[in-house]
Design a protein around this motif. Structure first.
Motif, short mmCIF file in Angstrom:
data_model
loop_
_atom_site.label_atom_id
_atom_site.label_comp_id
_atom_site.label_asym_id
_atom_site.label_seq_id
_atom_site.Cartn_x
_atom_site.Cartn_y
_atom_site.Cartn_z
N ALA A 261 33.24 27.33 40.73
CA ALA A 261 33.44 28.77 40.56
C ALA A 261 32.52 29.52 41.51
CB ALA A 261 33.15 29.16 39.11
N ILE A 262 33.05 30.59 42.11
CA ILE A 262 32.28 31.41 43.04
C ILE A 262 32.07 32.78 42.41
CG2 ILE A 262 32.26 32.48 45.32
CD1 ILE A 262 34.14 30.17 46.21
N VAL A 263 30.82 33.16 42.26
CA VAL A 263 30.48 34.46 41.66
C VAL A 263 29.75 35.28 42.71
CG1 VAL A 263 29.21 35.66 39.84
CG2 VAL A 263 30.35 33.48 39.34
N GLU A 264 30.32 36.42 43.06
CA GLU A 264 29.73 37.31 44.06
C GLU A 264 29.15 38.54 43.36
OE1 GLU A 264 32.51 36.23 47.90
OE2 GLU A 264 33.16 37.86 46.59
N GLY A 280 36.63 35.59 48.12
CA GLY A 280 37.87 35.74 47.37
C GLY A 280 39.09 35.79 48.26
N ASN A 281 38.90 36.13 49.53
CA ASN A 281 40.04 36.11 50.46
C ASN A 281 40.50 34.69 50.76
OD1 ASN A 281 40.55 38.97 51.32
ND2 ASN A 281 38.37 38.87 51.76
N PHE A 282 39.62 33.72 50.59
CA PHE A 282 39.94 32.32 50.82
C PHE A 282 40.25 31.60 49.50
CE2 PHE A 282 37.31 33.68 54.32
CZ PHE A 282 37.91 33.11 55.44
N PHE A 283 39.53 31.96 48.44
CA PHE A 283 39.65 31.26 47.16
C PHE A 283 39.86 32.26 46.02
CE2 PHE A 283 36.31 29.18 49.82
CZ PHE A 283 37.07 28.10 50.27
N PRO A 284 40.97 33.00 46.01
CA PRO A 284 41.18 34.02 44.97
C PRO A 284 41.32 33.43 43.57
CG PRO A 284 43.18 33.71 46.25
CD PRO A 284 42.11 32.94 46.95
N ASP A 285 41.67 32.14 43.49
CA ASP A 285 41.89 31.51 42.19
C ASP A 285 40.60 31.03 41.53
OD1 ASP A 285 41.55 29.60 44.21
OD2 ASP A 285 42.64 28.07 43.08
N ARG A 286 39.44 31.18 42.22
CA ARG A 286 38.19 30.74 41.62
C ARG A 286 36.99 31.61 42.01
NH1 ARG A 286 35.65 26.74 45.23
NH2 ARG A 286 37.05 26.16 46.93
N THR A 287 37.29 32.87 42.36
CA THR A 287 36.23 33.81 42.74
C THR A 287 36.21 35.00 41.80
OG1 THR A 287 36.42 33.18 45.07
CG2 THR A 287 35.34 35.28 44.58
N ALA A 288 35.02 35.41 41.41
CA ALA A 288 34.81 36.63 40.63
C ALA A 288 33.78 37.48 41.34
CB ALA A 288 34.35 36.31 39.21
N LEU A 289 34.02 38.77 41.39
CA LEU A 289 33.10 39.71 42.03
C LEU A 289 32.69 40.77 41.01
CD1 LEU A 289 31.75 41.21 44.45
CD2 LEU A 289 34.00 42.21 44.94
N VAL A 290 31.40 41.05 40.94
CA VAL A 290 30.91 42.09 40.04
C VAL A 290 30.21 43.16 40.86
CG1 VAL A 290 28.75 40.83 39.57
CG2 VAL A 290 29.52 42.60 37.99
N ARG A 291 30.55 44.43 40.55
CA ARG A 291 29.96 45.58 41.21
C ARG A 291 29.39 46.53 40.16
NH1 ARG A 291 34.42 47.45 45.78
NH2 ARG A 291 33.68 46.08 47.44
N ALA A 307 35.87 41.62 38.35
CA ALA A 307 37.28 41.33 38.62
C ALA A 307 37.40 40.11 39.51
CB ALA A 307 37.96 42.54 39.28
N GLY A 308 38.54 39.45 39.39
CA GLY A 308 38.79 38.25 40.19
C GLY A 308 39.77 37.33 39.50
N ALA A 309 39.52 36.04 39.61
CA ALA A 309 40.41 35.03 39.04
C ALA A 309 40.39 35.07 37.51
CB ALA A 309 39.99 33.64 39.53
N SER A 310 41.54 35.02 36.91
CA SER A 310 41.63 35.08 35.45
C SER A 310 40.90 33.92 34.78
CB SER A 310 43.10 35.08 35.01
OG SER A 310 43.72 36.29 35.35
N ARG A 311 40.84 32.77 35.43
CA ARG A 311 40.17 31.61 34.81
C ARG A 311 38.68 31.87 34.64
NH1 ARG A 311 39.42 26.97 39.54
NH2 ARG A 311 37.39 26.59 38.58
N LEU A 312 38.13 32.85 35.38
CA LEU A 312 36.73 33.23 35.23
C LEU A 312 36.58 34.50 34.40
CD1 LEU A 312 35.47 32.68 38.90
CD2 LEU A 312 35.71 31.00 37.07
N ILE A 313 37.46 35.46 34.61
CA ILE A 313 37.32 36.77 33.97
C ILE A 313 37.70 36.70 32.49
CG2 ILE A 313 37.94 39.20 34.06
CD1 ILE A 313 36.42 38.14 36.50
N GLU A 314 38.75 35.97 32.15
CA GLU A 314 39.21 35.94 30.76
C GLU A 314 38.16 35.38 29.81
OE1 GLU A 314 41.84 36.47 27.46
OE2 GLU A 314 41.44 37.45 29.37
N PRO A 315 37.46 34.26 30.14
CA PRO A 315 36.39 33.82 29.24
C PRO A 315 35.30 34.88 29.06
CG PRO A 315 36.97 32.06 30.76
CD PRO A 315 37.69 33.28 31.22
N ALA A 316 34.99 35.62 30.12
CA ALA A 316 33.99 36.68 30.00
C ALA A 316 34.49 37.79 29.08
CB ALA A 316 33.66 37.25 31.38
#
Length: 453
Positions: A261-264, A280-291, A307-316
């Protein structure tokens, strides 16, 4: 404690009952930290259950950090868990209040938009009858539209959180398991390292230069089989690094065959002088970005977007349902208004240029004295020193506070650096401050043309 003695004090014979009973003994003082427990087979025989049942109780107690296994020493009591607050980034009144405190990169209040004006002039927030009926209802449409148009990649899911580190903590808490490894920048943010410590996750340091994580260091860290990579693409704290397009491509190549998982973390997005490059432009299915906008628009607005991949955002999102569940739509409306209001935009741009000027002015003054810093972006300078402790004492004598470099190191070992915040740097004192810092810093030899050798 002998197996027979312990068995006499356990009233329930299920795995959970055994775990609860031992936990009660630890809390009440019947078992103390360091006490050795009987073997699984011995206790199972005394209680009259299978070894599998006791082994499951042990697993529950280990997960709760009540006991631990120590190889040939057997299984011992860890003791009552201590509160897990921040250790590196301590809060509260300063132990030594300094006339000039450059330890925290807090925003200059003269450069913050007025939130009360935003509340008075923003469009009405649509009425919400009761609690949101659907997860998407928790994000105000105005804020969602703004962020979707500016997000550096197409996110599958978006939620609002109470600030950037609330989002980071949610992701780590919901996605990591005890003992799992996480790649982090070295040096990195103290708050992230505290979060990982609190979860018993193991940080794997990745060397950085002025353009961010070094690709070769990333490839080396991958040998430790991490499950997550957390980094700041721009305005990195404490070094001020920022990605460029070439470095982004290099990192994407290094991470191409992984599934981690990639967290930015983009904490000062509105104040950065660089584009929002994202993996996320390369790995949208495993990247999450927080601002978040605490530094640019005010810490009282406690609003961030994850926001980002649902597999990361939904558990949050599901983890959030156990507590805050959703963030104030009034605050969301205020920040959405500020992000489009011409007066607010003008003031934030002024803040960005002012902060950059202050940082660059101090960096230039240090360079004139033979002290090199490398910040391309951000709100701090990472200043090399001969000795961290002696440097802090010397600054304190001159009434100046700074951040100890060891607070930003994975292993808390002295890095022989100080983190110097520049957001509230008095520009008329830059030469004075540079003189003090250069007195405790190593100097580069200069060529005849004045360039570092």
């Amino acid at each position: 404690m002998q197996a027979a003695t312990l068995a006499d004090q356990l009233t329930e014979r299920s795995a959970r009952g055994i775990a609860v009973g031992i936990g009660h003994l630890v809390r009440s003082g019947g078992l103390r930290a360091g006490d050795r427990l009987p073997t699984v087979r011995d206790l199972a025989a005394q209680i009259g259950v299978s070894p599998t049942t006791v082994a499951e109780a042990w697993r529950l107690l280990i997960a709760a950090q009540v006991i631990e296994t120590r190889g040939k020493l057997g299984t011992v009591v860890r003791g009552v868990a201590r509160p897990r607050g921040m250790q590196r980034m301590l809060r509260g009144p300063a132990i030594h209040p300094y006339p000039l405190d450059l330890s925290l990169a807090v925003p200059d209040p003269q450069l913050l938009p007025d939130p009360l004006r935003a509340f008075a002039t923003m469009p009405p927030v649509p009425a919400l009858n009761g609690y949101p009926a659907h997860p998407d209802d928790t994000v105000l449409p105005a804020l969602r539209d703004i962020q979707q148009s500016e997000w550096p990649f197409q996110p599958e899911q978006m939620i609002v959180v109470n600030g950037g580190y609330d989002g980071i903590y949610l992701l780590c808490h919901e996605l990591l398991r005890r003992g799992e490894r996480v790649m982090v920048e070295q040096p990195g943010t103290g708050r992230l390292l505290d979060i990982l410590d609190s979860l018993d996750a193991q940080p794997i340091p990745v060397e950085c230069d002025e353009y961010g994580p070094v690709p070769a260091a990333v490839e080396e860290a991958l040998q430790a089989r991490p499950v997550m990579f957390v980094y700041q693409p721009r305005a990195q704290s404490p070094t001020g690094s920022a990605l460029c397009a070439e470095r982004l491509d290099q990192l994407a190549f290094a991470l191409r065959d992984t599934d981690l998982a990639i967290v930015e973390d983009d904490p000062v997005c509105a104040l950065s002088r660089f584009p929002a490059y994202s993996l996320g432009n390369f790995f949208p299915d495993r990247t999450a970005l927080v601002r978040n906008w605490s530094k640019s628009h005010g810490p009282d607005l406690r609003i961030g977007v994850l926001a980002g991949a649902s597999r990361l955002i939904e558990p949050a999102r599901l983890g959030r349902e156990m507590g805050a569940e959703w963030s104030s739509r009034l605050l969301q409306g205020a920040i959405a208004h500020m992000l489009t209001d011409p007066d607010s935009l003008s003031l934030v741009e002024k803040a960005a240029s002012t902060y950059a000027r202050r940082r660059e002015s101090l960096a230039a003054a240090l360079a004139e004295r033979g002290v090199r810093t490398r910040a391309r972006d951000g709100l701090v300078l990472w200043v090399p020193v001969h000795d961290e402790h002696e440097a802090l004492v010397t600054l304190a004598v001159h009434g100046i506070g700074a951040g100890a470099g060891s607070l930003f190191s994975c292993d808390k070992i002295e890095t022989n650096h100080l983190r110097v915040a520049t957001t509230r740097l008095p520009e008329e004192r830059i030469n004075e401050i540079a003189d003090v810092l250069s007195s405790v810093a190593p100097h580069q030899r200069q060529s005849r043309r004045g360039r570092p050798i």
